[in-house]
Design a protein around this motif. Structure first.
Motif, PDB file in Angstrom:
ATOM      1  N   PRO A 131      20.563  -4.119  64.397  1.00  0.00           N
ATOM      2  CA  PRO A 131      21.990  -3.681  64.518  1.00  0.00           C
ATOM      3  C   PRO A 131      21.867  -2.194  63.593  1.00  0.00           C
ATOM      4  N   ALA A 132      22.661  -1.356  64.140  1.00  0.00           N
ATOM      5  CA  ALA A 132      22.710   0.152  63.318  1.00  0.00           C
ATOM      6  C   ALA A 132      23.081  -0.232  62.028  1.00  0.00           C
ATOM      7  N   ASP A 133      23.909  -0.979  61.460  1.00  0.00           N
ATOM      8  CA  ASP A 133      24.168  -1.368  60.107  1.00  0.00           C
ATOM      9  C   ASP A 133      22.967  -1.459  59.505  1.00  0.00           C
ATOM     10  N   GLU A 134      22.313  -2.559  59.929  1.00  0.00           N
ATOM     11  CA  GLU A 134      20.902  -2.873  59.311  1.00  0.00           C
ATOM     12  C   GLU A 134      19.901  -1.489  59.049  1.00  0.00           C
ATOM     13  N   ILE A 135      19.918  -0.860  60.061  1.00  0.00           N
ATOM     14  CA  ILE A 135      19.060   0.402  60.146  1.00  0.00           C
ATOM     15  C   ILE A 135      19.824   1.221  58.958  1.00  0.00           C
ATOM     16  N   ARG A 136      20.851   1.429  58.982  1.00  0.00           N
ATOM     17  CA  ARG A 136      21.682   2.223  57.823  1.00  0.00           C
ATOM     18  C   ARG A 136      21.144   1.864  56.474  1.00  0.00           C
ATOM     19  N   ARG A 137      21.202   0.632  56.319  1.00  0.00           N
ATOM     20  CA  ARG A 137      20.812  -0.208  54.958  1.00  0.00           C
ATOM     21  C   ARG A 137      19.249   0.022  54.735  1.00  0.00           C
ATOM     22  N   VAL A 138      18.505  -0.232  55.650  1.00  0.00           N
ATOM     23  CA  VAL A 138      16.891  -0.243  55.280  1.00  0.00           C
ATOM     24  C   VAL A 138      16.515   1.037  55.053  1.00  0.00           C
ATOM     25  N   ALA A 139      16.973   1.852  56.103  1.00  0.00           N
ATOM     26  CA  ALA A 139      16.370   3.318  56.139  1.00  0.00           C
ATOM     27  C   ALA A 139      17.241   4.300  55.174  1.00  0.00           C
ATOM     28  N   GLN A 140      18.323   3.743  54.731  1.00  0.00           N
ATOM     29  CA  GLN A 140      19.079   4.583  53.393  1.00  0.00           C
ATOM     30  C   GLN A 140      19.739   5.807  54.187  1.00  0.00           C
ATOM     31  N   VAL A 141      20.252   5.535  55.215  1.00  0.00           N
ATOM     32  CA  VAL A 141      20.984   6.715  55.889  1.00  0.00           C
ATOM     33  C   VAL A 141      22.247   7.147  55.180  1.00  0.00           C
ATOM     34  N   GLU A 142      22.125   8.455  54.915  1.00  0.00           N
ATOM     35  CA  GLU A 142      23.122   9.085  54.207  1.00  0.00           C
ATOM     36  C   GLU A 142      24.536   8.843  54.726  1.00  0.00           C
TER      37      GLU A 142
END
Length: 550
Positions: A236-247
């Motif tokens: 899921p995109a939200d998991e990527i945002r969290r793990v990859a620390q998307v700004e």
């Protein structure tokens, strides 16, 4: 499955299984899977892996139309031609498997390049241009570095996720996955899914090489586009945002994300190591970035007769062979342009991937001085340019064509099209001086001068990339003065263009014509010193010792 993957037996010190992912590989003139220096570097790496018998597999893309064929229009300006490529030497593995792009299944076929074909590590090339796919899906692997943003994202998915899945289908137990630049980033998400969505598990297995020393050159895209394209697989995109620390801007930077998913990364020269740490070091969660300076394969690039003369310390043989190599280059120049150059005249070559920041036209900036240099009756200088701009980089294409227009009536100048491996080798072997004039510090490594030095050509260079690690001014090459970094670009160009002409007029030309033994001594010093420090056996060994060994 009829295809049996049986690579060579690896040497004991290189038994750890590694897989090297790169969007381009320059392996042989006949195989059009590269655009420039990144591919040249990857090709030399694969050749040294073979010669050292490293347990390495190369994963690349099979581009239906290659990069492009650089031709000429009627007025001699360059033209980009696209022709379908066929390769009898690639073996059809029979492996066709699905990956998901934009929510739909796309079939990927794997073609195999056996090690003995070109003397490389075993390699697999991926294509979507097969009858099982619809037309749009087939076009994903048509053109290297497709201009369309969504197509570029799709290409990354094929390389990264497709390459990861291929290795699993082959049953290869990979110890270390190596991303050469960020293009194959979806591999990280493929591994993330495979290993229970554990970042630590991915970091144990993934290493990364960054080549681009400016923020704008590091690919990034909005999360919405990447999510729509299924860039992250089923994560899921939200998991990527969290793990990859998307700004908060919701844009994912490929390089920064790779630095967070890898256990270790490397820059490609000592200077670039400093620049890369300055660029990325303030970001949380990134891995260490160490320098491993790029290198080139001597077996492929050096002229055997020149090398033998150097080893035998036979100056007469070395000079005779160098003159022959200049004549071979000049026959090519005459055939393409009608300009016949003189093998006894000092010959300067500027040739590499053609981009604005590399400043191919810097030597022309003070044009009247340049004219005096190339038209001097007693001590003339010949100048040759070559290079391929990106086919939609209209600024670089305009510069290429402007150089043609400015020099086409000068009998001592030529601009060549078709800069690929074959022409690159001719130019390095046939030049006396290899000119390198990038804007500092934008050349992360720059390896063309290494292979020129192997063939008795002296670097005349801005002290960027690998050059400060090698060149000692007047002894094995020549350094150009650097302008103050805080100066405006036009002022830097003025000063550094003056420096090019000053060093040529006041040092290189008098040395070549007035002290030929000293010029030869410098060229021989460059030949001796460029190996083994900048020969790719050293680089390939460093990758095993510093990156692949946990």
């Amino acid at each position: 499955m009829s295809f049996q993957f049986k690579p060579y037996a690896p040497a004991p010190e290189f038994k750890a299984q590694a897989a090297y992912f790169s969007m381009e590989f320059a392996l042989d003139q006949a195989l059009k899977t590269y655009s420039g220096g990144l591919g040249f570097l990857a090709g030399s790496h694969m050749r040294s892996a073979y010669e050292l018998k490293q347990n390495l597999i190369g994963i690349g893309m099979l581009w239906t139309f290659g990069y492009y064929d650089q031709g000429r229009n009627e007025d001699q300006t360059m033209r980009a031609d696209f022709r379908h490529k066929h390769y009898s030497f690639l073996q059809d593995t029979g492996l066709v498997f699905p990956i998901t792009i934009h929510g739909a299944a796309v079939q990927v076929k794997a073609m195999y390049l056996a090690p003995d074909t070109f003397g490389t590590a075993p390699m697999f090339f991926l294509t979507t241009d097969i009858p099982e796919n619809d037309y749009i899906s087939r076009t994903i692997s048509h053109h290297l570095y497709e201009a369309d943003q969504a197509a570029r994202v799709a290409q990354s998915i094929v390389l990264g996720a497709g390459g990861g899945k291929l290795l699993d289908l082959l049953g290869v137990n990979v110890d270390t996955y190596h991303l050469n630049e960020g293009h194959g980033l979806p591999l990280a998400f493929y591994l993330y899914e495979k290993h229970g969505r554990s970042l630590a598990e991915v970091q144990q297995r993934l290493v990364f090489t960054t080549h681009t020393p400016e923020l704008a050159g590091n690919e990034e895209h909005p999360m919405k586009l990447l999510t729509d394209m299924t860039f992250f697989g089923t994560v899921p995109a939200d998991e990527i945002r969290r793990v990859a620390q998307v700004e908060s801007n919701d844009i994912l930077n490929y390089t920064l994300t790779a630095l967070r998913f890898a256990r270790k990364a490397n820059a490609v020269s000592k200077v670039h190591g400093i620049v890369a740490n300055d660029m990325w070091g303030h970001n949380a969660g990134i891995c260490p970035i160490i320098p491993i300076t790029n290198a080139q394969n001597g077996t492929y690039w050096r002229d055997p007769a020149l090398h033998a003369a150097l080893v035998a310390n036979d100056d007469a043989a070395l000079l005779a062979r160098k003159r022959e190599l200049k004549q071979e280059l000049f026959a090519f120049v005459a055939d393409q342009t009608g300009t016949l150059l003189d093998p006894d005249v000092l010959t300067v070559v500027w040739a590499r991937r053609f981009a604005g920041y590399k400043r191919a036209d810097l030597i022309l900036r003070h044009f009247e001085r340049f004219l005096s240099l190339v038209s001097n009756a007693d001590r003339p200088v010949q100048v040759i340019w070559a290079g391929k701009p990106y086919p939609t980089d209209y600024g670089a294409i305009g510069m290429f064509n402007d150089i043609i227009q400015k020099t086409k009536h000068l009998p001592n100048c030529a601009v060549l099209t078709g800069y690929e491996l074959g022409l690159s080798a001719l130019l390095k072997k046939g030049s006396d001086v290899w000119l390198n004039t990038p804007r500092f510090p934008r050349e992360a490594s720059g390896t063309s001068g290494m292979t020129a030095a192997m063939n008795a050509s002296l670097s005349l260079s801005i002290p960027d990339g690998w050059i400060p690690e090698f060149v000692r001014h007047g002894e094995n090459g020549f350094l150009l003065p650097l302008a103050n970094l805080n100066e405006p670009e036009h002022a830097k160009d003025d000063l550094e263009a003056t420096g090019v002409l000053d060093v040529l007029e006041n040092e290189i030309v008098p040395l070549y014509y007035g002290q030929p033994k000293e010029f030869l001594a410098a060229a021989k010093t460059a030949m001796r010193e460029v190996e083994p420090a900048f020969e790719s056996h050293r680089m390939a060994t460093e990758y095993y010792e510093k990156m692949y060994t946990v």
